[in-house]
Enzyme design. Structure first.
Site, mmCIF file in Angstrom:
data_model
loop_
_atom_site.group_PDB
_atom_site.id
_atom_site.type_symbol
_atom_site.label_atom_id
_atom_site.label_comp_id
_atom_site.label_asym_id
_atom_site.label_seq_id
_atom_site.Cartn_x
_atom_site.Cartn_y
_atom_site.Cartn_z
ATOM 1 N N PRO A 27 0.832 -1.208 0.000
ATOM 2 C CA PRO A 27 0.000 0.000 0.000
ATOM 3 C C PRO A 27 0.863 1.253 0.000
ATOM 4 C CG PRO A 27 -0.039 -1.076 2.148
ATOM 5 C CD PRO A 27 0.666 -2.011 1.227
ATOM 6 N N CYS A 29 0.328 5.475 0.045
ATOM 7 C CA CYS A 29 -0.550 6.641 0.093
ATOM 8 C C CYS A 29 -0.294 7.553 -1.101
ATOM 9 C CB CYS A 29 -0.317 7.419 1.384
ATOM 10 S SG CYS A 29 -0.941 6.588 2.856
ATOM 11 N N ALA A 61 -3.490 2.948 2.406
ATOM 12 C CA ALA A 61 -4.178 3.129 3.693
ATOM 13 C C ALA A 61 -5.482 3.883 3.473
ATOM 14 C CB ALA A 61 -3.276 3.885 4.662
ATOM 15 N N GLN A 105 -5.816 -1.919 2.503
ATOM 16 C CA GLN A 105 -5.330 -1.659 3.853
ATOM 17 C C GLN A 105 -6.274 -0.648 4.504
ATOM 18 O OE1 GLN A 105 -1.856 0.962 4.807
ATOM 19 N NE2 GLN A 105 -0.898 -0.972 5.434
ATOM 20 N N TYR A 187 0.382 4.680 13.413
ATOM 21 C CA TYR A 187 -1.031 5.016 13.325
ATOM 22 C C TYR A 187 -1.788 4.364 14.490
ATOM 23 C CZ TYR A 187 0.595 6.863 8.922
ATOM 24 O OH TYR A 187 1.299 7.570 7.987
ATOM 25 N N ARG A 233 -0.849 -5.443 9.103
ATOM 26 C CA ARG A 233 0.468 -4.820 8.945
ATOM 27 C C ARG A 233 0.938 -4.394 10.318
ATOM 28 N NH1 ARG A 233 2.582 -1.913 4.379
ATOM 29 N NH2 ARG A 233 4.799 -1.518 4.740
ATOM 30 N N LEU A 304 13.053 -1.856 1.212
ATOM 31 C CA LEU A 304 14.247 -1.755 0.375
ATOM 32 C C LEU A 304 14.627 -3.090 -0.258
ATOM 33 C CD1 LEU A 304 16.507 0.832 2.253
ATOM 34 C CD2 LEU A 304 15.033 1.163 0.273
ATOM 35 N N ARG A 327 7.868 1.670 -3.335
ATOM 36 C CA ARG A 327 8.453 2.699 -4.202
ATOM 37 C C ARG A 327 8.992 2.127 -5.509
ATOM 38 N NH1 ARG A 327 9.440 4.072 1.065
ATOM 39 N NH2 ARG A 327 8.960 6.209 1.688
#
Length: 373
Positions: A27, A29, A61, A105, A187, A233, A304, A327
């Site tokens: 996920p 954002c 999210a 998510q 969160y 998660r 990563l 990413r």
């Protein structure tokens, strides 16, 4: 045979969910919704991700209430308007891509809500500037200089649990096959888990059993309402002395498995500005490995992992069952295609793309047939 390109099946109460490979789009954002409603940006982004060659796509999210959004531009699924917008964009995106299972998510940002988008600085927005009063397990701000959140009452806690159930039900109505509860990155559910952010003195604070109580209650309530693939998660560690630990993550995962979870997705950090993280390739994989070994619950590693050989090695070592990338898919929306070339796998593709492949990649598309004259 590449493990990354081998199928994987989740056994959920409503029936099995089989992924064609073990690549997960994590996920991410987008901060591009309008009053929580998905926009054309989501249509474009989701269409790209569904054409990526991954085995599972996870929607960013998605807030269970307006006050649960990270930012004013964050996606939501809490009422008929947000459901209609998300459903419209997702249905159209899925029509423009090969079949790919979709996970969503669902989240509440807690004290990290009412924040600006990253390109606007990412800091807390005051109510007079379009922000709102945040809530949390305890009246402790994320940053010392920020306005403190309101401590949640027992009635508030019950309402938020109902909000998670509502969003999960709406997800099912939209044909979404899997749900991931967001208990990471500082969160709300993570705020309950960590002693750094949870200093309650009632049944929801103090001991490990009390701090995991609300996240477990949310999970069990959603499990009762949603028969599809369900997981969580979790930040494997806070990276702060005296904070949430990998050992606690492992024990929570054991209890989630007993409560009917199909997976855990292990990342880290986000609850404290005091965190000290040494970033590097696969810097979170050891956390996923520890959780998998302790719980024997299907585990997703993330962080990563950028190269196909890396992802394959994580699976070959047995450190995780699936590998998620975020990413890397933003930068290379066809990352799954490149991985198939590198590892000798195959992916499904829309027929409009069948003529796109260079010679060295000519066999990666399943069932591709081209005729010209």
């Amino acid at each position: 045979m590449s493990l990354l390109f081998s199928p994987f099946t989740f056994e959920a109460p409503a029936g099995p969910l089989t992924l064609p490979n073990r690549i997960v789009v994590a996920p991410m954002c987008q901060y591009s919704a309008d009053q929580g409603q998905a926009t054309d940006w989501h249509l474009t982004h989701w269409t790209n991700m569904l054409n990526s060659g991954a085995g599972l796509f996870t929607i960013e999210a998605t807030a269970v209430s307006a006050v649960g959004r990270i930012s004013p531009g964050c996606l939501g699924l809490w009422d008929d308007a947000t459901q209609a917008a998300l459903g419209d964009k997702l249905h159209r995106a899925r029509r423009l891509a090969p079949h790919m299972p979709v996970c969503i998510q669902i989240s509440h940002a807690g004290r990290k809500a009412s924040s600006a988008a990253p390109w606007d600085g990412g800091m807390l927005i005051a109510p007079e500037n379009g922000g709102w009063q945040t809530v949390a397990p305890s009246a402790l701000p994320h940053l010392p200089q920020e306005t403190a959140p309101t401590e949640l009452s027992l009635a508030d806690i019950a309402q938020i649990k109902a909000d998670f159930v509502n969003t999960a039900k709406r997800s099912h109505e939209l044909g979404i096959e899997a749900v991931e509860l967001h208990a990471a990155h500082g969160y709300l559910l993570h705020q309950f888990l960590s002693p750094l952010s949870n200093q309650r003195t009632d049944q929801y604070g103090g001991s490990f059993e009390n701090r995991i109580r609300f996240p477990l209650e949310v999970f069990k309530a959603v499990r009762e309402a949603f028969g599809g693939t369900l997981g969580m998660r979790i930040s494997g560690t806070d990276w702060v002395d005296g904070g949430w630990t990998v050992e606690e993550t492992a024990e929570l995962s054991v209890q989630l498995k007993q409560a009917g979870a199909q997976f855990v997705h292990i990342s880290s950090g986000g609850v404290s500005p005091l965190q000290k993280i040494t970033l590097g390739p696969e810097y979170q994989v050891h956390l996923a490995k520890a959780v998998k070994e302790a719980s024997d619950l299907t585990t997703i590693a993330v962080g990563l992992i950028t190269e196909p050989a890396q992802a394959e090695a994580v699976l070959q070592r047995g450190d995780a069952d699936l590998v998620a990338l975020a990413r890397s898919f933003l930068y290379k929306p066809r990352w799954g295609w490149e991985a198939a070339v590198t590892l000798g796998g195959t992916v499904d593709s829309q027929h409009q793309y069948w003529r796109s492949l260079p010679r060295e990649a000519k066999n990666i598309f399943n069932d591709a047939k081209i005729g010209m004259r």
